[in-house]
Design an enzyme around this catalytic site. Structure first.
Site, PDB file in Angstrom:
ATOM      1  N   ASP A 441      -6.903  -0.465  -8.448  1.00  7.66           N
ATOM      2  CA  ASP A 441      -7.334   0.692  -7.684  1.00  7.66           C
ATOM      3  C   ASP A 441      -7.297   0.287  -6.204  1.00  7.66           C
ATOM      4  OD1 ASP A 441      -8.624   3.181  -7.031  1.00  7.66           O
ATOM      5  OD2 ASP A 441     -10.475   2.031  -6.786  1.00  7.66           O
ATOM      6  N   ASP A 657     -13.524  -0.215  -9.561  1.00  5.05           N
ATOM      7  CA  ASP A 657     -14.945  -0.329  -9.250  1.00  5.05           C
ATOM      8  C   ASP A 657     -15.713   0.977  -9.346  1.00  5.05           C
ATOM      9  OD1 ASP A 657     -13.708   0.802  -6.948  1.00  5.05           O
ATOM     10  OD2 ASP A 657     -15.481   0.277  -5.781  1.00  5.05           O
ATOM     11  N   ASP A 661     -12.594   5.205 -12.045  1.00  3.53           N
ATOM     12  CA  ASP A 661     -11.748   4.175 -12.660  1.00  3.53           C
ATOM     13  C   ASP A 661     -12.101   3.927 -14.129  1.00  3.53           C
ATOM     14  OD1 ASP A 661     -10.430   3.655 -10.221  1.00  3.53           O
ATOM     15  OD2 ASP A 661     -12.037   2.322  -9.588  1.00  3.53           O
TER      16      ASP A 661
END
Length: 781
Positions: A441, A657, A661
């Site tokens: 990410d 995080d 996600d």
């Protein structure tokens, strides 16, 4: 408590406390065990009541979790040590009769005397060996019975069969000699030696297995035993300090932490500055500077300043407790390779029992037909063949096979925890070694996750202050990092206006918030709401396009320019018109580019998947060295990207995080959550990086590879003894070389096999995580 009167006082106090459900008093041990409802009463209230209502007569202390854990760990190997001592006490006379007496004429004459039809030495051996066989060996009989009851067979079955065969034959030999006058050799020494070696091996094994769990004990030992509680007056001024047991800390308490002492609980600093050594929790080598508003973790070390912290997490919610729980849970989860080993062991025992019978039958029949010649020396062919069968039974025990994987996984999870990587089980470890793609990410993972507004562009005549207040009011209800950046920018903008006092600024900074209603978060796009009766859209270009809001050429040019500088844009539309754009920069983490390079040298490709626009995503990817980029995706679409990679046959890891996600973390073969992220992301992941640092990604994959290299070596130790020693135990070398393996020697070899496997696993404790500056030393495996 010293007397019945003391017990009555304690009982009366506890009975009066609302929320105490049940308690047991032990006067002799001066101990009370209490069951209470934490929703009604806290432990500190109970302790205070016991100490205060008795006018200071009692002082209450609580057992530390580390001491309780240590005593539980020591229990098993203490039991084996006691059995081993008892066995040795009876074994020494047996070995004396076997080794020393035949070499001393006087003793030899005495022990070979007959008592009626029986020989004295045989009776003495029988008398001494029987307690060993049925008292010391009871645990093997119990284990064998339970195993057979469950339609399986384990090491206990083989040990019980081998020792019982030697013992029963020896008893038969005594009575056969007495009835016929023909002397047969007894094998009581075999039973004794066999059980001694097996028990000694099990004792060493339990001691070594205890060391594999040392990491949990060390983590528990990090927690301080006491804390300094600050007591405040009605005006909020500290008036008193009180030392309390760390287990009595409650959420909301304000604690004082002196330099050089451990932080008693998770909390947020409300006063003071210092540096905190978090290496024991996160693996971070250098002390971390801490200021008001920063979080601290219980068990870390305050270095050089006095801190006041407000407790946020206690009990099972504390970071240290969750780490211990994750490590313990991980050690219970079997790796797929362990399941295969269990299957092999389940069919191994019946095969070995059959092989032992075939060994006995072959030697017996070959002797009957005169295919070999041997001096039986008072023995008979049946007993001679039986010794080969017993040796096969004992040396083939699959206990080492069962230890090969779990001991390595136990050590690895502990080592990972001390290096800032929490592993959720052996399956995650086994899968991670085969990772070929790592999907990152962007926000909060590759970047620091604390973006800041770098510029604002308005496309109308609206006043800047009105624009900022409307935009920040809309974003104040969102948890997204970009939303927080807008709110922080608003506060910073106000603080730059005039020389106001901090109190006045505080009032002003809470006063700018306007009335917000109909607030709605559009996942991956932004927010929509009404502010003071005006309709606002704050978010991405896609959000505005879906509402058919016109984007001027001037706005497109501005967005193109800021995207070229690797910055994100937040668009603000008011009442259907684009009013302005915020340019937001989220700096990269310092280690991001080096981690990507390290993964490349390990044979792993990196991919960035983000909801941000394509231009910004490409600029960030270029900066960190990532070639593959997927941008402008929604949270659910991140999982689809991972699914596509998996359909090509690749093992994929996801590093993230945030809440957005969690679908991708769950979809990936291996989910790696940044420890500073949300609880939902951490719950969905297989690995958790305690500190907000990507270096743990390299550590997690490298540790998994090292662990399974060790497991393969363990299987060589476990199966190597069987493959090499079973033919020798079966007598393969006896006809040509006269070499045979007595049952007691087979027991020693079997015990050494188990100890070798455990010691091999313990070598993992010497693991050193790869240093990113030395990535050239990382080899593709």
């Amino acid at each position: 408590m010293f007397a019945e009167e003391d017990a009555k006082v304690v009982s009366n106090i506890l009975t009066q406390i609302r929320g105490v459900k049940h308690f047991d008093l032990d006067i002799l041990r001066e101990r009370v065990e209490i069951m209470f409802d934490p929703e009604v009463v806290q432990l500190r209230t109970i302790v205070d009541a016991l100490e205060q209502k008795a006018s200071g007569k009692f002082k209450v202390s609580l057992s530390h979790p580390y001491s309780v854990y240590s005593s539980n760990q020591n229990m098993e190997h203490v039991q084996y040590l006691q059995l081993l001592r008892l066995s040795i006490i009876f074994s020494v006379p047996v070995l004396f009769l076997w080794i020393v007496c035949p070499r001393v004429p006087v003793l030899h004459h005495f022990v070979t005397m007959r008592c009626g039809s029986f020989i004295v030495v045989d009776w003495l051996k029988w008398l001494l060996v029987t307690p060993i066989q049925f008292i010391v060996g009871k645990r093997f009989y119990v284990g064998a019975f339970r195993s057979l009851k469950n339609m399986s067979a384990n090491m206990d079955v083989l040990v019980a069969m081998g020792t019982t065969a030697a013992y029963m034959y020896s008893v038969f030999a005594i009575f056969y000699t007495a009835c016929t006058g023909r002397s047969l050799v007894t094998y009581f020494e075999t039973t004794v030696m066999l059980l001694n070696f097996v028990l000694f091996g099990k004792y060493l094994e339990t001691v070594a297995k205890g060391k594999t769990s040392e990491s949990i004990g060390k983590l528990l030992a990090l927690a301080p035993t006491t804390a300094v509680l600050l007591i405040f007056d009605d005006d909020g001024n500290p008036i008193k300090e009180k030392e309390i047991d760390a287990q009595l800390i409650e959420r909301g308490d304000v604690l004082k932490v002196y330099p050089g002492s451990k932080v008693p609980a998770d909390g947020i600093i409300v006063r003071g500055t210092s540096h905190v050594d978090e290496s024991m929790i996160t693996g971070e080598a250098h002390p971390i500077p801490k200021d008001v508003g920063d979080n601290v973790i219980g068990g870390t070390l305050n270095m050089n300043g006095v801190l006041h912290l407000r407790v946020q997490h206690v009990g099972s919610e504390a970071a240290l407790t969750q780490i211990v729980k994750l490590v313990e849970t991980a050690q219970l989860v079997k790796a797929p390779i362990q399941k295969f080993a269990d299957y092999v062991a389940s069919i191994f025992v019946p095969v070995i029992v059959s092989l032992a019978f075939v060994t006995w039958l072959c030697w017996y029949m070959a002797g009957k037909f005169g295919l070999y010649s041997v001096d039986l020396s008072g023995n008979n062919l049946f007993a001679f063949s039986l010794m080969f069968a017993i040796s096969v039974l004992v040396i083939a025990c699959p206990c080492a096979l069962g230890l090969a994987t779990p001991t390595a996984v136990m050590v690895a999870t502990g080592v990972g925890a001390t290096n800032g990587v929490l592993i959720k089980g052996g399956e995650a470890l086994e899968t991670a070694r085969n990772i070929r793609h790592v999907v990152f990410d962007k926000t909060g993972t590759l970047t620091k996750g604390k973006p800041c507004v770098t510029s604002v562009k308005l496309f109308s005549n609206m006043k800047v202050m009105d624009f900022l207040e409307l935009s920040a009011s809309a974003e104040a209800g969102s948890e997204h990092p970009l939303a927080k950046a807008l709110v922080d920018y608003m506060n910073g903008f106000l603080s730059s206006q005039g020389d106001e006092s901090s109190d006045a600024l505080h009032i002003k900074n809470t006063g700018w918030l306007r009335n917000v209603d109909s607030f709605e978060v559009v996942p991956g796009k932004g927010v929509r709401c009404n502010v003071d009766g005006r309709k606002l859209l704050v978010g991405s270009l896609r959000l505005l396009q879906e509402q058919d809001i016109m984007i001027s050429s001037e706005a497109e040019t501005y967005m193109h320019n800021i995207e070229q500088m690797a910055r994100s844009e937040v668009l603000v539309a008011i009442d259907g018109q684009l009013e302005g754009i915020f340019a937001v920069a989220d700096p990269l983490k310092l280690e991001a580019a080096v981690v990507v390079q390290a993964l490349k040298r390990m044979g792993i490709s990196s991919i960035m998947v983000t909801g941000d626009n394509w231009r910004t995503a490409r600029a960030i990817a270029k900066e960190v060295g990532i070639d593959q980029v997927v941008a402008e995706v929604l949270p659910g679409e991140k999982a689809e990207v991972i699914k596509e990679l998996q359909e090509r046959g690749s093992i994929v890891a996801m590093v993230g995080d945030g809440i957005n996600d969690s679908p991708a973390l769950a979809m990936a073969n291996v989910g790696i959550a940044i420890g500073a992220g949300t609880d939902i992301a951490i719950e969905a992941a297989d690995f958790v990086l305690i500190k907000n640092n990507l270096e743990g990604v390299v550590t997690a994959i490298d540790l998994s590879r090292k662990t399974f290299s060790r497991i393969r070596l363990n299987y060589i130790f476990a199966m190597g003894y069987n493959i090499l020693a079973v033919p020798i135990a079966a007598g393969l070398l006896y006809p040509s070389l006269g070499l045979l393996l007595p049952p007691w020697a087979a027991g020693a070899a079997m015990a050494f096999s188990s100890v070798s496997v455990v010691c091999s696993s313990l070598l993992l404790k010497r693991y050193k995580r790869p240093k990113l500056l030395d990535i050239v030393n990382i080899k593709v495996q």
